[in-house]
Each structure stands twice: as C-alpha cells, then as structure tokens.
Design an enzyme around this catalytic site. Structure first.
Site, short mmCIF file in Angstrom:
data_model
loop_
_atom_site.label_atom_id
_atom_site.label_comp_id
_atom_site.label_asym_id
_atom_site.label_seq_id
_atom_site.Cartn_x
_atom_site.Cartn_y
_atom_site.Cartn_z
N ASP A 69 0.85 -1.19 0.00
CA ASP A 69 0.00 0.00 0.00
C ASP A 69 0.89 1.24 0.00
O ASP A 69 1.90 1.31 0.73
CB ASP A 69 -0.91 -0.01 1.23
CG ASP A 69 -2.06 0.99 1.09
OD1 ASP A 69 -3.21 0.54 0.97
OD2 ASP A 69 -1.80 2.21 1.10
N HIS A 104 -10.19 -5.18 -3.39
CA HIS A 104 -8.86 -5.40 -2.82
C HIS A 104 -9.00 -5.80 -1.36
O HIS A 104 -9.87 -5.31 -0.64
CB HIS A 104 -7.98 -4.15 -2.94
CG HIS A 104 -8.63 -2.88 -2.48
ND1 HIS A 104 -9.55 -2.21 -3.25
CD2 HIS A 104 -8.50 -2.17 -1.34
CE1 HIS A 104 -9.96 -1.13 -2.61
NE2 HIS A 104 -9.35 -1.09 -1.43
P1 AMP Z 1 -9.79 1.46 0.25
O1 AMP Z 1 -10.03 2.65 1.12
O2 AMP Z 1 -10.17 0.17 0.89
O3 AMP Z 1 -10.42 1.63 -1.13
O4 AMP Z 1 -8.22 1.37 0.08
C1 AMP Z 1 -7.52 1.86 -1.00
C2 AMP Z 1 -6.07 1.76 -0.67
O5 AMP Z 1 -5.32 1.91 -1.84
C3 AMP Z 1 -5.58 2.80 0.34
O6 AMP Z 1 -5.04 2.17 1.48
C4 AMP Z 1 -4.51 3.55 -0.46
O7 AMP Z 1 -3.42 3.97 0.34
C5 AMP Z 1 -4.12 2.54 -1.51
N1 AMP Z 1 -3.57 3.08 -2.73
C6 AMP Z 1 -4.04 4.11 -3.46
N2 AMP Z 1 -3.27 4.33 -4.53
C7 AMP Z 1 -2.27 3.41 -4.48
C8 AMP Z 1 -1.14 3.13 -5.30
N3 AMP Z 1 -0.87 3.82 -6.42
N4 AMP Z 1 -0.31 2.12 -4.93
C9 AMP Z 1 -0.56 1.40 -3.81
N5 AMP Z 1 -1.62 1.62 -2.99
C10 AMP Z 1 -2.46 2.61 -3.32
#
Ligand code: AMP
Length: 113
Positions: free
Chosen positions: A30, A99
């Site tokens: 993440d 995810h």
């Molecule tokens: P959610 O709130 O469950 O939709 O989680 C989305 C997650 O994606 C968050 O923890 C973000 O920090 C993560 N995220 C967003 N963009 C990226 C990226 N480019 N690479 C890795 N993680 C990401």
C-alpha cells in the site's frame, strides 16, 4: 473500458511494489501504509467490490483469500494480521477495484474506527 488504478499496477503501467503475483491475483505494498506491513491483494479481474462479485467469481475469491494467508506468512506476520475489505462509501472504499488489505506488524485495535 478504461483500466482501474490497480489494473495498471498489475500490468506494470504505473509503479508498484509487487510482493506476489500469479495468473489470478497480485499483491503489492500500500502506498500509504496504515501498519508496519500493509499489502493489498487484488484479483486481476476488475471486480469493483465484494458486494458486486458474482457466483462465477467464487474460485478467484477463494484463491485470493488463500494467497492472502500465504503472503502474510511470507511477510513474517506470525503474530497475527488482519484482512479487510472496504465496501462502499460508509466503509471508506476509495478504489473501485476489489482489494483485500493485509495489515500487520503491530497490535491492531478492535473494533476498527
Ligand atoms: P480502500 O479505502 O479500501 O479503497 O483502500 C484503497 C487503498 O489503496 C488505500 O489504502 C490507499 O493507500 C491505496 N492506494 C491508493 N493508490 C495506491 C497506489 N498507487 N499504490 C498502492 N496503494 C495505493
């Protein structure tokens, strides 16, 4: 249809730190970790969220959970870890590509905020 953010990471079109991948799922770190170890594992298939998964997704979802446990073991989370699926706005879902968060490396509070 345009690719989701996580499809682009899976396809290496944007940077990501991939820790595991196979033909069905990809796990990567993440970008904004909420714990010392914070990895997301996603199906290559862009299912929007668990609430929109279909019966035909049963096999890939089972595979994703088994691989989440394998990744957690490989990352040394022997003291425990948490798997989280955020579904919809009330849960804080930000990326509409299913995810599973794998969180560990510290004591995790319960209930979550
Ligand atoms: P959610 O709130 O469950 O939709 O989680 C989305 C997650 O994606 C968050 O923890 C973000 O920090 C993560 N995220 C967003 N963009 C990226 C990226 N480019 N690479 C890795 N993680 C990401």
């Amino acid at each position: 249809m345009s690719k989701t953010l996580f499809q682009k990471i899976c396809d290496r079109e944007i940077p990501g730190t991939i820790v595991y991948e196979d033909d069905q799922v990809v796990a990567f770190r993440d970008i904004n970790p909420a714990a010392p170890t914070h990895v997301l594992i996603v199906p290559r298939k862009p299912i929007a969220r668990i609430g929109e998964a279909a019966p035909e997704d049963q096999a890939v979802l089972g595979h994703l959970l088994l691989k989440a446990a394998e990744v957690a073991r490989q990352l040394g989370l022997h003291g425990g870890y948490r798997l989280v699926f955020n579904n919809g706005p009330d849960a804080g879902e930000a990326v509409p590509h299913l995810h599973c968060h794998i969180l560990g490396g510290r004591r995790l509070a319960w209930p979550p905020g």
